[in-house]
Design a protein around this motif. Structure first.
Motif, PDB file in Angstrom:
ATOM      1  N   ASN A   9       0.872  -1.170   0.000  1.00 36.75           N
ATOM      2  CA  ASN A   9       0.000   0.000   0.000  1.00 36.75           C
ATOM      3  C   ASN A   9       0.916   1.228   0.000  1.00 36.75           C
ATOM      4  N   ILE A  10       1.262   1.679  -1.194  1.00 38.45           N
ATOM      5  CA  ILE A  10       2.225   2.776  -1.349  1.00 38.45           C
ATOM      6  C   ILE A  10       1.526   4.109  -1.113  1.00 38.45           C
ATOM      7  N   GLN A  36       7.457  10.284  -0.746  1.00 35.73           N
ATOM      8  CA  GLN A  36       7.387   9.239  -1.772  1.00 35.73           C
ATOM      9  C   GLN A  36       7.652   9.861  -3.137  1.00 35.73           C
ATOM     10  N   CYS A  73       5.389   3.296   2.356  1.00 31.99           N
ATOM     11  CA  CYS A  73       4.205   2.437   2.289  1.00 31.99           C
ATOM     12  C   CYS A  73       3.836   1.967   3.690  1.00 31.99           C
TER      13      CYS A  73
END
Length: 190
Positions: free
Chosen positions: A66-67, A74, A169
């Motif tokens: 689950n990024i 990110q 994540c």
């Protein structure tokens, strides 16, 4: 105790010689600051392609991630770490404030018979060395953000180019307990 490290490999990049010479040029123009690596300039998106392969391989190993694509830390940047006998900026560090998962891809590794030459060492929280690994060209090391490590010197005229890539994540179960205990929503304030 098994270290939460996965060693795999990625294919050699197309136009390897071109990219090697481009990395040398970027390295020679970069004004290094303590503790900083060079963010690779990527107008042709070749390094973005490498990042996508890193992400794909990481999910093959750890399962779906689950990024946090909207998190300010990110990104799909590739960071260059360079070493040879005249350039070494090593130091024990971890990636708690920049990622959940850290990947190091060995783009080029000079040949040397000394095991510690161009190796990477891993440390416990008291900075006691617990393992050293001599990477080969094309190796990809995947590890959690909290794992202390450092690249060892490269005593060669040729460059060791390692590429750092990071993922923000949810914590992957295969990493075991989150020993970093970092709360990602608070990361933006770090």
């Amino acid at each position: 105790m098994r270290l939460p490290i996965w060693i795999t490999s990625l294919p050699r990049m197309d136009n390897w010689d071109y990219h090697y010479n481009d990395l040398v040029a970027q390295h020679n123009q970069y004004d290094y600051k303590p503790g900083h690596s060079l963010k690779i300039d990527d107008p042709a998106m070749a390094w973005d392609n490498l990042y996508n392969k890193f992400l794909e391989r990481t999910q093959e190993i750890l399962g779906p991630l689950n990024i946090h694509w909207h998190h300010p830390k990110q990104n799909k940047f590739c960071w260059l770490y360079t070493a040879n006998k005249s350039h070494y900026k090593g130091g024990i560090h971890q990636h708690l404030t920049s990622s959940t998962i850290n990947g190091v891809y060995y783009f080029s590794v000079p040949h040397n018979k000394d095991y510690d030459d161009s190796a990477i060492s891993f440390y416990d929280n008291h900075q006691n060395e617990i393992w050293t690994y001599k990477p080969r060209e094309l190796d990809l090391i995947i590890m959690p953000n909290y794992l202390h490590h450092q690249p060892l010197p490269c005593n060669n005229d040729s460059y060791r180019f390692s590429i750092n890539m990071e993922i923000v994540c949810d914590w992957p179960e295969k990493f075991g307990p989150n020993l970093g205990q970092l709360n990602w929503p608070e990361l933006a304030d770090v």
